[in-house]
Design a protein around this motif. Structure first.
Motif, PDB file in Angstrom:
ATOM      1  N   LYS A 164      55.314  56.613   3.404  1.00 60.87           N
ATOM      2  CA  LYS A 164      55.291  57.996   3.878  1.00 60.87           C
ATOM      3  C   LYS A 164      55.456  58.967   2.707  1.00 60.87           C
ATOM      4  O   LYS A 164      56.303  58.749   1.836  1.00 60.87           O
ATOM      5  CB  LYS A 164      56.447  58.179   4.873  1.00 60.87           C
ATOM      6  CG  LYS A 164      56.089  59.039   6.048  1.00 60.87           C
ATOM      7  CD  LYS A 164      57.188  58.997   7.086  1.00 60.87           C
ATOM      8  CE  LYS A 164      57.332  60.309   7.793  1.00 60.87           C
ATOM      9  NZ  LYS A 164      56.137  61.108   7.955  1.00 60.87           N
ATOM     10  N   GLU A 165      54.665  60.005   2.723  1.00 62.61           N
ATOM     11  CA  GLU A 165      54.745  61.002   1.655  1.00 62.61           C
ATOM     12  C   GLU A 165      56.169  61.571   1.566  1.00 62.61           C
ATOM     13  O   GLU A 165      56.816  61.844   2.583  1.00 62.61           O
ATOM     14  CB  GLU A 165      53.764  62.149   1.945  1.00 62.61           C
ATOM     15  CG  GLU A 165      53.723  63.157   0.819  1.00 62.61           C
ATOM     16  CD  GLU A 165      52.645  64.211   1.048  1.00 62.61           C
ATOM     17  OE1 GLU A 165      52.123  64.323   2.180  1.00 62.61           O
ATOM     18  OE2 GLU A 165      52.340  64.929   0.091  1.00 62.61           O
TER      19      GLU A 165
ATOM     20  N   THR B 232      58.902  60.096   0.478  1.00 65.00           N
ATOM     21  CA  THR B 232      60.013  59.164   0.686  1.00 65.00           C
ATOM     22  C   THR B 232      60.137  58.203  -0.494  1.00 65.00           C
ATOM     23  O   THR B 232      59.238  58.108  -1.330  1.00 65.00           O
ATOM     24  CB  THR B 232      59.810  58.316   1.960  1.00 65.00           C
ATOM     25  OG1 THR B 232      58.633  57.502   1.782  1.00 65.00           O
ATOM     26  CG2 THR B 232      59.654  59.176   3.191  1.00 65.00           C
TER      27      THR B 232
ATOM     28  N   LYS C 218      52.596  50.999   4.757  1.00 63.58           N
ATOM     29  CA  LYS C 218      52.388  52.448   4.779  1.00 63.58           C
ATOM     30  C   LYS C 218      53.583  53.105   4.092  1.00 63.58           C
ATOM     31  O   LYS C 218      54.729  52.776   4.403  1.00 63.58           O
ATOM     32  CB  LYS C 218      52.283  52.915   6.235  1.00 63.58           C
ATOM     33  CG  LYS C 218      51.771  54.307   6.383  1.00 63.58           C
ATOM     34  CD  LYS C 218      51.320  54.576   7.798  1.00 63.58           C
ATOM     35  CE  LYS C 218      50.810  55.995   7.879  1.00 63.58           C
ATOM     36  NZ  LYS C 218      50.166  56.293   9.147  1.00 63.58           N
TER      37      LYS C 218
ATOM     38  N   ASP D 119      50.214  60.402   3.183  1.00 61.77           N
ATOM     39  CA  ASP D 119      50.837  59.076   3.109  1.00 61.77           C
ATOM     40  C   ASP D 119      49.940  58.133   2.322  1.00 61.77           C
ATOM     41  O   ASP D 119      48.740  58.371   2.179  1.00 61.77           O
ATOM     42  CB  ASP D 119      51.037  58.517   4.527  1.00 61.77           C
ATOM     43  CG  ASP D 119      52.015  59.368   5.330  1.00 61.77           C
ATOM     44  OD1 ASP D 119      52.719  60.201   4.723  1.00 61.77           O
ATOM     45  OD2 ASP D 119      52.060  59.198   6.560  1.00 61.77           O
TER      46      ASP D 119
ATOM     47  N   GLU E  88      48.469  54.277   2.136  1.00 62.55           N
ATOM     48  CA  GLU E  88      48.306  53.070   2.944  1.00 62.55           C
ATOM     49  C   GLU E  88      47.700  51.966   2.111  1.00 62.55           C
ATOM     50  O   GLU E  88      46.632  52.144   1.512  1.00 62.55           O
ATOM     51  CB  GLU E  88      47.393  53.356   4.132  1.00 62.55           C
ATOM     52  CG  GLU E  88      48.131  53.983   5.291  1.00 62.55           C
ATOM     53  CD  GLU E  88      47.259  53.997   6.532  1.00 62.55           C
ATOM     54  OE1 GLU E  88      47.143  52.966   7.206  1.00 62.55           O
ATOM     55  OE2 GLU E  88      46.670  55.063   6.781  1.00 62.55           O
TER      56      GLU E  88
ATOM     57  N   THR F 200      56.973  61.355  -3.509  1.00 60.29           N
ATOM     58  CA  THR F 200      56.855  59.949  -3.120  1.00 60.29           C
ATOM     59  C   THR F 200      57.292  59.089  -4.306  1.00 60.29           C
ATOM     60  O   THR F 200      56.775  59.256  -5.411  1.00 60.29           O
ATOM     61  CB  THR F 200      55.390  59.625  -2.762  1.00 60.29           C
ATOM     62  OG1 THR F 200      54.955  60.554  -1.771  1.00 60.29           O
ATOM     63  CG2 THR F 200      55.246  58.200  -2.257  1.00 60.29           C
TER      64      THR F 200
END
Ligand code: ATP
Length: 198
Positions: A26-27, A29, A24, A2, A4, A169
């Motif tokens: 998310k990987e 997405t 954050k 992920d 951040e 991502t």
């Protein structure tokens, strides 16, 4: 991994563009960033891509990552055609025929061999997008990639983008809420250095 963004602040002179911004991502997405003009969207993308340094705060998860990027400007080599522009960055295993097929999928049939300086704004934008999508990347950063496309073409190109970037991502900047909704992920609104999520 992920991504951040933690308490990032950025000023240009006295102008505060980002204030204690955290998010954050998310990987795998899609995240869409929306905001009024001048609110700091491009600055955020540039910090994520490592092209700009935050004054304070940190970004985790971008280390050693390959980034595919569509900048706010097309950044094409004007005298080269679309295929040659893409060949400059794509994996060596991708053939000219494959590049032509991808360009045809975004409606550029017949224009693949024209110097890009002769193409319309929307055609150039699609060339820049296909170039990013065929580059070897882990994280795709897109700054208004669908600008200049009519609604029908935009839907086709957005579907194509989702298909090609599946599982990766994606961070997208847009002014258009319909685009953000179509891309079907988290939407962040940036305003006066602050932000909220929907
Ligand atoms: N290199 C720079 N030097 C000085 N000011 C800058 C620089 N880059 C951006 N700015 C300023 O920071 C603010 C945010 O710019 P940014 O390009 O990030 O906004 P944006 O939300 O992407 O805008 P737009 O939707 O119009 O593209 C603007 O006021 C801009 O003038």
């Amino acid at each position: 991994m992920d991504i951040e963004v933690i308490n990032v602040s950025k000023k240009y002179g006295e102008k505060e563009v980002l204030r204690n911004f955290s998010i954050k991502i998310k990987e795998g997405t899609v995240t869409s960033v929306m905001a009024p003009s001048g609110a700091g969207k491009t600055t955020l993308l540039r910090i994520l891509a490592g092209l700009e340094k935050a004054d304070e705060g940190s970004v985790i998860g971008m280390e050693n990552k390959r980034i595919g990027m569509v900048f706010q400007e097309d950044r094409l080599c004007e005298n080269l055609n679309a295929v040659s522009n893409i060949r400059l960055v794509c994996d060596s295993g991708i053939t000219v025929r494959q590049i032509e097929e991808e360009l045809q999928r975004v409606g550029l049939s017949g224009s693949e061999r024209q110097p890009v300086r002769e193409l319309s704004g929307g055609m150039r934008r699609r060339t820049a997008l296909v170039r990013a999508l065929l580059s070897p990347y882990d994280i795709l950063i897109l700054d208004e990639p669908f600008k200049g496309l009519d609604e029908h073409k935009k839907n086709e190109v957005m579907s194509y983008t989702l298909e090609k970037s599946m599982g990766k991502t994606v961070i997208l900047v847009t002014h258009d809420e319909n685009e953000a909704k179509f891309m079907d992920g988290k939407i962040i609104f940036l305003n006066n250095g602050d932000h909220r999520l929907i």
